[in-house]
Design a protein around this motif. Structure first.
Motif, mmCIF file in Angstrom:
data_model
loop_
_atom_site.group_PDB
_atom_site.id
_atom_site.type_symbol
_atom_site.label_atom_id
_atom_site.label_comp_id
_atom_site.label_asym_id
_atom_site.label_seq_id
_atom_site.Cartn_x
_atom_site.Cartn_y
_atom_site.Cartn_z
ATOM 1 N N UNK A 210 -65.645 -22.610 56.694
ATOM 2 C CA UNK A 210 -65.590 -21.157 56.592
ATOM 3 C C UNK A 210 -65.200 -20.773 55.171
ATOM 4 N N UNK A 211 -66.027 -19.954 54.536
ATOM 5 C CA UNK A 211 -65.759 -19.503 53.175
ATOM 6 C C UNK A 211 -65.185 -18.096 53.198
ATOM 7 N N UNK A 260 -63.232 -20.561 47.592
ATOM 8 C CA UNK A 260 -63.910 -20.070 48.795
ATOM 9 C C UNK A 260 -64.850 -18.921 48.468
ATOM 10 N N UNK A 261 -64.433 -18.055 47.558
ATOM 11 C CA UNK A 261 -65.279 -16.917 47.171
ATOM 12 C C UNK A 261 -66.558 -17.398 46.495
ATOM 13 N N UNK A 262 -66.452 -18.411 45.640
ATOM 14 C CA UNK A 262 -67.626 -18.949 44.959
ATOM 15 C C UNK A 262 -68.588 -19.584 45.955
ATOM 16 N N UNK A 263 -68.050 -20.302 46.926
ATOM 17 C CA UNK A 263 -68.890 -20.923 47.954
ATOM 18 C C UNK A 263 -69.611 -19.848 48.762
ATOM 19 N N UNK A 264 -68.891 -18.794 49.153
ATOM 20 C CA UNK A 264 -69.502 -17.725 49.945
ATOM 21 C C UNK A 264 -70.651 -17.075 49.183
ATOM 22 N N UNK A 265 -70.453 -16.803 47.895
ATOM 23 C CA UNK A 265 -71.506 -16.185 47.091
ATOM 24 C C UNK A 265 -72.712 -17.121 46.951
ATOM 25 N N UNK A 266 -72.454 -18.435 46.818
ATOM 26 C CA UNK A 266 -73.549 -19.389 46.685
ATOM 27 C C UNK A 266 -74.380 -19.460 47.964
ATOM 28 N N UNK A 267 -73.699 -19.504 49.107
ATOM 29 C CA UNK A 267 -74.410 -19.585 50.381
ATOM 30 C C UNK A 267 -75.255 -18.341 50.619
ATOM 31 N N UNK A 268 -74.719 -17.180 50.268
ATOM 32 C CA UNK A 268 -75.445 -15.927 50.468
ATOM 33 C C UNK A 268 -76.558 -15.729 49.421
ATOM 34 N N UNK A 269 -76.399 -16.381 48.258
ATOM 35 C CA UNK A 269 -77.352 -16.145 47.184
ATOM 36 C C UNK A 269 -78.463 -17.161 47.070
#
Length: 277
Positions: A210-211, A260-269
């Protein structure tokens, strides 16, 4: 998703199974830095390992029966034990069913491409949605085995599993968090190929967790090998049995673990890909 080599659909084929090889936890600026520095395993990693074991058990149950050898398969049609992994230049399939690449050629290359694409679908976050899970299985599982796969996976994707992963009871992410579940094929190899069935192994890396700033289960990586017996059914290759084992895993690099924020942005982008042998 995955201990053992017994045939069965490892729910956590993309999750890497028990004993996953994991990257370091997030870096200095991340909320999990303290856990990363500790020599003891964090609660979040222990939780993820427990989840993997649960999913593996469900998949193994789904595939307790193995297919008999096809006595009509021509022996001289069997290829070598394994083929080297190399790109063929064959274009990816141009059709899809329920968003999953389908219509693979009736060739060894087509079977390997199908296995890679199916590994991605089975390891996706969409499998945590009951309706979407059925659509995925409908598209890639041999029809006669559908009931067995679906029943085991419905039991595996339980409310307790969702709770352990930090998901809501319906399998969705809490507000402000991004659930990550992805599989990336690294290479494929086929054995005992005929134009009616074949065994394909897919070497994969995976992400699970979970990011988000409030996450207690940070996204971790794993390496695993998925094995599928594919049958030619209704104009495409479909999965008859599925199993998974850990590795081979490379030595982790020295790069800084993302927040975690960087991972979330990567997954969404960054979107996914269609694979072709």
């Amino acid at each position: 998703m995955n201990p053992g080599d017994e045939q069965g659909y490892d729910t956590d084929e993309r999750y890497g199974g028990s004993g996953q090889t994991r990257t370091r936890l997030p870096g200095d600026e991340d909320a999990y830095d303290t856990a990363r520095r500790s020599m003891r395993p964090s609660r979040s990693l222990i939780t993820v390992v427990g989840v993997v074991v649960l999913l593996i058990a469900a998949i193994a149950f789904a595939n307790q029966g193995n297919s008999p050898d096809d006595p009509d398969a021509p022996q001289d049609a069997r290829g070598p034990a394994a083929s080297a992994t190399a790109p063929t230049g064959t274009a990816p399939v141009g059709t899809n069913t329920s968003g999953i690449p389908t219509g693979h050629p009736r060739t060894q290359q087509g079977a390997e491409s199908a296995a890679a694409n199916y590994a991605v679908a089975l390891g996706s976050a969409e499998m945590f949605n009951e309706e979407r899970r059925k659509e995925i299985l409908d598209a890639i599982i041999v029809p006669s085995e559908m009931h067995r796969f679906l029943g085991a996976l419905d039991r595996g994707y339980s409310k307790s599993l969702f709770q352990n992963l930090g998901l809501k009871e319906d399998g969705t992410s809490p507000d402000g968090l991004t659930f990550v579940s992805r599989t990336t094929p690294i290479g494929t190899t086929a054995a005992e190929y005929t134009d009616t069935k074949t065994n394909v192994s897919v070497w994969c890396s995976g992400l699970l967790g979970m990011a988000g700033e409030a996450s207690t289960n940070p996204v971790t990586s794993s390496w695993f090998t998925i094995s599928m017996e594919l049958h030619w059914v209704d104009g495409d290759w479909k999965i008859f049995t599925h199993s998974q084992k850990d590795g081979p895993a490379p030595v982790p690099g020295d790069e800084r673990a993302a927040t975690s924020e960087e991972i979330a942005k990567a997954v969404e982008g960054y979107g996914g890909l269609t694979y072709a042998r």
